[in-house]
Design a protein around this motif. Structure first.
Motif, PDB file in Angstrom:
ATOM      1  N   ASN A  58      46.859  36.178  43.106  1.00  0.00           N
ATOM      2  CA  ASN A  58      47.628  35.244  43.138  1.00  0.00           C
ATOM      3  C   ASN A  58      46.707  34.207  42.861  1.00  0.00           C
ATOM      4  O   ASN A  58      45.528  33.916  43.278  1.00  0.00           O
ATOM      5  N   TYR A  59      47.168  33.214  41.941  1.00  0.00           N
ATOM      6  CA  TYR A  59      46.269  32.206  41.225  1.00  0.00           C
ATOM      7  C   TYR A  59      47.162  30.799  41.395  1.00  0.00           C
ATOM      8  O   TYR A  59      48.314  30.804  41.444  1.00  0.00           O
ATOM      9  N   ALA A  60      46.334  29.602  41.766  1.00  0.00           N
ATOM     10  CA  ALA A  60      46.927  28.464  41.708  1.00  0.00           C
ATOM     11  C   ALA A  60      47.432  28.062  40.136  1.00  0.00           C
ATOM     12  O   ALA A  60      46.574  28.642  39.292  1.00  0.00           O
ATOM     13  N   ASP A  61      48.369  27.576  40.034  1.00  0.00           N
ATOM     14  CA  ASP A  61      48.843  27.105  38.576  1.00  0.00           C
ATOM     15  C   ASP A  61      47.986  26.279  37.637  1.00  0.00           C
ATOM     16  O   ASP A  61      47.656  26.758  36.578  1.00  0.00           O
ATOM     17  N   SER A  62      47.007  25.474  38.631  1.00  0.00           N
ATOM     18  CA  SER A  62      46.098  24.770  37.756  1.00  0.00           C
ATOM     19  C   SER A  62      44.956  25.563  37.288  1.00  0.00           C
ATOM     20  O   SER A  62      44.203  25.097  36.386  1.00  0.00           O
ATOM     21  N   VAL A  63      44.857  26.849  37.596  1.00  0.00           N
ATOM     22  CA  VAL A  63      43.737  27.489  37.112  1.00  0.00           C
ATOM     23  C   VAL A  63      44.107  28.759  36.459  1.00  0.00           C
ATOM     24  O   VAL A  63      43.175  29.448  35.672  1.00  0.00           O
ATOM     25  N   LYS A  64      45.437  29.142  36.404  1.00  0.00           N
ATOM     26  CA  LYS A  64      45.814  30.256  35.664  1.00  0.00           C
ATOM     27  C   LYS A  64      45.534  30.404  33.976  1.00  0.00           C
ATOM     28  O   LYS A  64      45.473  29.232  33.492  1.00  0.00           O
ATOM     29  N   GLY A  65      44.909  31.523  33.668  1.00  0.00           N
ATOM     30  CA  GLY A  65      44.193  31.260  32.104  1.00  0.00           C
ATOM     31  C   GLY A  65      42.770  30.905  31.930  1.00  0.00           C
ATOM     32  O   GLY A  65      42.346  30.905  31.092  1.00  0.00           O
ATOM     33  N   ARG A  66      42.088  30.262  33.062  1.00  0.00           N
ATOM     34  CA  ARG A  66      40.969  29.785  33.067  1.00  0.00           C
ATOM     35  C   ARG A  66      40.163  30.391  34.100  1.00  0.00           C
ATOM     36  O   ARG A  66      38.764  30.570  33.804  1.00  0.00           O
ATOM     37  N   PHE A  67      40.776  30.801  35.338  1.00  0.00           N
ATOM     38  CA  PHE A  67      39.900  31.358  36.215  1.00  0.00           C
ATOM     39  C   PHE A  67      40.074  32.848  36.658  1.00  0.00           C
ATOM     40  O   PHE A  67      41.558  33.127  36.259  1.00  0.00           O
ATOM     41  N   THR A  68      39.433  33.563  36.724  1.00  0.00           N
ATOM     42  CA  THR A  68      39.540  35.126  36.971  1.00  0.00           C
ATOM     43  C   THR A  68      38.946  35.547  38.397  1.00  0.00           C
ATOM     44  O   THR A  68      37.776  35.489  38.747  1.00  0.00           O
ATOM     45  N   ILE A  69      39.806  36.141  39.523  1.00  0.00           N
ATOM     46  CA  ILE A  69      39.189  36.546  40.605  1.00  0.00           C
ATOM     47  C   ILE A  69      38.887  38.095  40.405  1.00  0.00           C
ATOM     48  O   ILE A  69      39.838  38.769  39.770  1.00  0.00           O
ATOM     49  N   SER A  70      38.038  38.866  41.013  1.00  0.00           N
ATOM     50  CA  SER A  70      37.811  40.037  40.872  1.00  0.00           C
ATOM     51  C   SER A  70      37.157  40.596  42.151  1.00  0.00           C
ATOM     52  O   SER A  70      36.555  39.751  42.863  1.00  0.00           O
ATOM     53  N   ARG A  71      36.861  41.838  42.354  1.00  0.00           N
ATOM     54  CA  ARG A  71      36.549  42.180  43.755  1.00  0.00           C
ATOM     55  C   ARG A  71      35.956  43.618  43.535  1.00  0.00           C
ATOM     56  O   ARG A  71      36.348  44.511  42.875  1.00  0.00           O
ATOM     57  N   ASP A  72      34.676  43.609  44.153  1.00  0.00           N
ATOM     58  CA  ASP A  72      33.861  45.195  44.355  1.00  0.00           C
ATOM     59  C   ASP A  72      34.045  45.673  45.718  1.00  0.00           C
ATOM     60  O   ASP A  72      33.392  45.213  46.480  1.00  0.00           O
ATOM     61  N   ASN A  73      35.067  46.545  46.005  1.00  0.00           N
ATOM     62  CA  ASN A  73      35.094  46.705  47.453  1.00  0.00           C
ATOM     63  C   ASN A  73      33.961  47.650  48.031  1.00  0.00           C
ATOM     64  O   ASN A  73      33.546  47.601  49.063  1.00  0.00           O
ATOM     65  N   ALA A  74      33.293  48.400  47.030  1.00  0.00           N
ATOM     66  CA  ALA A  74      32.146  48.967  47.419  1.00  0.00           C
ATOM     67  C   ALA A  74      30.968  48.232  48.094  1.00  0.00           C
ATOM     68  O   ALA A  74      30.333  48.469  48.831  1.00  0.00           O
ATOM     69  N   LYS A  75      30.822  46.930  47.144  1.00  0.00           N
ATOM     70  CA  LYS A  75      29.751  46.025  47.770  1.00  0.00           C
ATOM     71  C   LYS A  75      30.581  44.884  48.667  1.00  0.00           C
ATOM     72  O   LYS A  75      29.853  44.069  48.729  1.00  0.00           O
ATOM     73  N   ASN A  76      31.458  44.993  48.829  1.00  0.00           N
ATOM     74  CA  ASN A  76      32.206  44.018  49.894  1.00  0.00           C
ATOM     75  C   ASN A  76      32.186  42.500  49.181  1.00  0.00           C
ATOM     76  O   ASN A  76      31.866  41.662  49.997  1.00  0.00           O
ATOM     77  N   THR A  77      32.244  42.507  48.042  1.00  0.00           N
ATOM     78  CA  THR A  77      31.964  41.192  47.569  1.00  0.00           C
ATOM     79  C   THR A  77      33.122  40.736  46.465  1.00  0.00           C
ATOM     80  O   THR A  77      33.894  41.566  45.912  1.00  0.00           O
ATOM     81  N   VAL A  78      33.483  39.338  46.531  1.00  0.00           N
ATOM     82  CA  VAL A  78      34.395  38.848  45.765  1.00  0.00           C
ATOM     83  C   VAL A  78      33.977  37.914  44.832  1.00  0.00           C
ATOM     84  O   VAL A  78      33.071  37.129  45.067  1.00  0.00           O
ATOM     85  N   TYR A  79      34.267  37.778  43.570  1.00  0.00           N
ATOM     86  CA  TYR A  79      33.975  37.018  42.552  1.00  0.00           C
ATOM     87  C   TYR A  79      34.930  35.996  42.021  1.00  0.00           C
ATOM     88  O   TYR A  79      36.105  36.326  41.890  1.00  0.00           O
ATOM     89  N   LEU A  80      34.524  34.984  41.400  1.00  0.00           N
ATOM     90  CA  LEU A  80      35.493  33.995  40.914  1.00  0.00           C
ATOM     91  C   LEU A  80      34.901  33.339  39.522  1.00  0.00           C
ATOM     92  O   LEU A  80      33.895  32.614  39.632  1.00  0.00           O
ATOM     93  N   GLN A  81      35.235  33.935  38.574  1.00  0.00           N
ATOM     94  CA  GLN A  81      34.855  33.490  37.130  1.00  0.00           C
ATOM     95  C   GLN A  81      35.498  32.456  36.870  1.00  0.00           C
ATOM     96  O   GLN A  81      36.712  32.639  36.670  1.00  0.00           O
ATOM     97  N   MET A  82      34.804  31.497  36.720  1.00  0.00           N
ATOM     98  CA  MET A  82      35.496  29.872  36.268  1.00  0.00           C
ATOM     99  C   MET A  82      35.141  29.654  34.749  1.00  0.00           C
ATOM    100  O   MET A  82      34.172  29.344  34.471  1.00  0.00           O
TER     101      MET A  82
END
Length: 122
Positions: A58-82
């Motif tokens: 789920n993304y805020a409208d203001s960041v759609k198309g610019r930000f990408t969230i991803s997750r590595d469950n094995a590493k228990n890490t979440v990322y935000l590419q802006m």
């Protein structure tokens, strides 16, 4: 308890990119949703992006198309590419986590990091 530690904030020029990371530790076996909120000076904290363990996002409208969230469950890490950052993206960005998938809709989560400052300025 769940501990969340963010990294990757800093100063970037308008149009530039940053990647935020958040590592989770502790009682992480029960975590489903992870996400990013932000709070600008004088503003309320708002959801930026969130992701479930199954990959729903789920993304805020203001960041759609610019930000990408991803997750590595094995590493228990979440990322935000802006990408294509704008001055209005300037805020403290907080990592958050919750037990329920439905929390990606917004309204807050159970666990919070201390935040990392992102400043977009020339």
């Amino acid at each position: 308890q769940v501990q969340l530690v963010e990294s990757g904030g800093g100063l970037v020029q308008p149009g530039g990119s940053l990647r935020l990371s958040c590592a989770a530790s502790g009682s992480i076996f029960s975590i489903n949703a992870m996400g990013w909120y932000r709070q600008a000076p004088g503003e309320q904290r708002e959801l930026v992006a969130a992701i479930t363990s199954g990959g729903s996002t789920n993304y805020a409208d203001s960041v759609k198309g610019r930000f990408t969230i991803s997750r590595d469950n094995a590493k228990n890490t979440v990322y935000l590419q802006m990408n294509s950052l704008k001055p209005k993206d300037t805020a403290v960005y907080y990592c958050a986590a919750d037990f329920t998938a439905s929390s990606i809709a917004g309204g807050g989560m159970n666990y919070w990091g201390k935040g990392t400052l992102v400043t977009v300025s020339s």
